[in-house]
Write a protein that holds these residues in place. Structure first.
Motif, short mmCIF file in Angstrom:
data_model
loop_
_atom_site.label_atom_id
_atom_site.label_comp_id
_atom_site.label_asym_id
_atom_site.label_seq_id
_atom_site.Cartn_x
_atom_site.Cartn_y
_atom_site.Cartn_z
N ASP A 62 0.83 -1.16 0.19
CA ASP A 62 0.01 0.04 0.01
C ASP A 62 0.93 1.23 -0.01
O ASP A 62 1.72 1.33 0.96
CB ASP A 62 -0.74 -0.01 1.30
N LEU A 87 -11.17 10.38 6.12
CA LEU A 87 -11.00 10.53 4.62
C LEU A 87 -12.42 10.99 4.20
O LEU A 87 -13.46 10.33 4.54
CB LEU A 87 -10.21 9.38 3.63
N ASN A 118 -0.79 3.78 3.01
CA ASN A 118 -1.08 2.96 4.23
C ASN A 118 -1.66 4.18 5.34
O ASN A 118 -0.95 4.66 6.23
CB ASN A 118 0.26 2.37 4.71
N ILE A 119 -2.61 4.58 5.22
CA ILE A 119 -3.28 5.66 5.99
C ILE A 119 -4.12 5.02 7.27
O ILE A 119 -4.65 3.98 7.05
CB ILE A 119 -4.63 6.46 5.01
N GLN A 120 -3.97 5.58 8.34
CA GLN A 120 -4.59 5.30 9.53
C GLN A 120 -5.33 6.47 9.81
O GLN A 120 -5.02 7.39 10.26
CB GLN A 120 -3.54 5.08 10.76
N GLN A 121 -6.88 5.93 9.91
CA GLN A 121 -7.85 6.96 10.04
C GLN A 121 -8.02 7.15 11.67
O GLN A 121 -7.55 6.01 12.40
CB GLN A 121 -8.96 6.58 9.40
N ALA A 157 -6.45 11.79 -1.77
CA ALA A 157 -6.63 10.35 -1.39
C ALA A 157 -8.21 10.46 -0.89
O ALA A 157 -8.41 11.27 0.09
CB ALA A 157 -5.79 9.85 -0.17
#
Lengths: 191, 220
Positions: B52, B64, B55-58, B213
């Motif tokens: 990824d 988002l 590699n987004i950590q919400q 994103a």
């Protein structure tokens, strides 16, 4: 440990491999990785760098451009075009009296799409849309506005939010690619 | 033959010794198949995470926006704008300030806003309306000439300029062309003004292919 076979040969008996420590590591590692794993799919929306200034500045171009601009403000949308090319009076698209969790549902995206589709029919070559508006408009509203402008949907007109929300994208029969409407998005800022 | 006994050499049938109810056979659990599953799961998770590009950590400060866009993200310089800070490639460059009306946001207002957005929240509509007035911005001290009219966030511009230079050198060494791509990982509540400031600063630093994103959603 050793044992003797039927033929009398002595063989080494290693017994069973103890996999318990490996299991212990896996049991710790897997929850850690699952925690770091994203259970949602990330895509991207492409935009161009903002033009600072009023849209009239681009008038110097020899070829007349449509300069299609969607203005987002707290009351709703306004679609603006090059004054020389406008055939009908700009009509604002006010917010709908419906609510959703994120508040963005109040904006009349079906009507915005319908109007943009009508403009696309008149200007099939045009692919650029400027997005501007009130500085306080949140990103999720801007993202949905780009969604309404980007691709053609199966119908040219949508009245209800429900129909619009679940509408399918129009696909080119030959290539199988989605049919674009205004996919070149530019953030425009007025001083 | 007596089904309950074993015939001995002398012809008598010996009664099988009754098993004691306290005698328990040693049980063995075969964990080999479990090991296989776990190994496959481990490999799958590691491949997914490392492949990824974002590699987004919400979390509460970074949620988002949703969109129907289908373009896949690619390797680029990431710029994260959450409710507290701006990060260029994971490096903190500027703080994001917040105001509610004329006052600065308090932590309890932020917490309350998150709580009111939960699906089962029972918040007063007036309170929701008040909390929705929260405005996120970059203070003038981070702007060019300290002017509130400026669109250039100087620390972001400088950091991106450095990253662009670094990437150009790397690409030159590898014989690749520099694409000038950045991916903005933006919280859904970030206002249009801050978005344009970030996009403008990225453009000035030489990043013209700007991507945002979003979470891919079926409904628009």
């Amino acid at each position: 440990m050793s044992k003797r076979t039927e033929r009398g040969r002595e063989v080494q008996d290693w017994g069973e491999i103890d996999v318990t420590p490996v299991m212990s590591i896996l049991v710790i590692l897997i929850p850690v990785l699952i925690f770091a794993f994203n259970f949602f799919e990330v895509s991207i929306q492409q935009v161009a760098a903002p033009k600072v200034g009023t849209p009239k500045e681009a008038k110097e171009d020899k070829k007349k451009q449509l300069q299609l601009t969607v203005v987002i403000n707290e009351k709703g949308f306004t679609i603006k075009q090059n004054a020389d090319l406008v055939t009908e009076k700009e009509k604002p698209i006010p917010k709908r009296a419906i609510s959703s969790d994120d508040g963005a549902g109040e904006y009349d995206f079906p009507r915005l799409y319908t109007q943009l589709r009508r403009i696309k029919m008149a200007w099939p070559e045009e692919k650029t849309v400027n997005i501007t508006g009130n500085p306080k408009i949140p990103w999720h509203v801007v993202a949905r506005t780009i969604d309404a402008a980007r691709l053609k949907l199966t119908e040219a007109k949508y009245d209800s939010m429900k129909e619009y929300a679940s509408a399918e994208i129009m696909v080119d029969k030959k290539t199988g690619e989605p049919q674009v409407m205004f996919d070149q998005v530019v953030f425009a800022v007025t001083d | 033959m007596d089904p309950q006994g074993i015939e001995g050499e002398d012809g008598f049938v010996k009664k099988e010794k009754k098993k004691s109810k306290y005698e328990v056979e040693e049980a063995k659990v075969t964990i080999t198949s479990l090991m296989d599953i776990m190994t496959i799961l481990l490999v799958f998770l590691m491949v997914s995470i490392t492949s990824d590009p974002l590699n987004i950590q919400q979390n509460d400060d970074l949620t988002l926006a949703k969109s129907t866009a289908q373009t896949k993200p690619k390797d680029s310089i990431p710029v994260t704008i959450n409710k507290r800070a701006i990060l260029a490639d994971q490096a903190l460059v500027a703080e994001v300030a917040c105001k509610l009306g004329a006052q600065r946001c308090r932590q309890e207002d932020r917490d309350r806003r998150v709580a009111c957005r939960q699906p089962d929240a029972t918040c007063d509509p007036d309170e929701v309306k008040r909390l929705d007035q929260m405005y996120f911005y970059v203070e003038d001290r981070f702007k060019e000439d300290g002017s509130d009219k400026s669109f250039l966030i100087e620390p972001l511009f400088k950091e991106l300029e450095k990253l662009v230079k670094q990437q150009k050198e790397e690409n030159e060494a590898l014989g690749r062309t520099f694409a000038g791509t950045t991916t903005m990982v933006c919280d859904q509540d970030i206002p249009f003004r801050l978005l344009t400031e970030a996009v403008y600063s990225a453009g000035r630093a030489g990043l013209f292919d700007i991507r945002f994103a979003i979470i891919k959603s079926g409904e628009r």
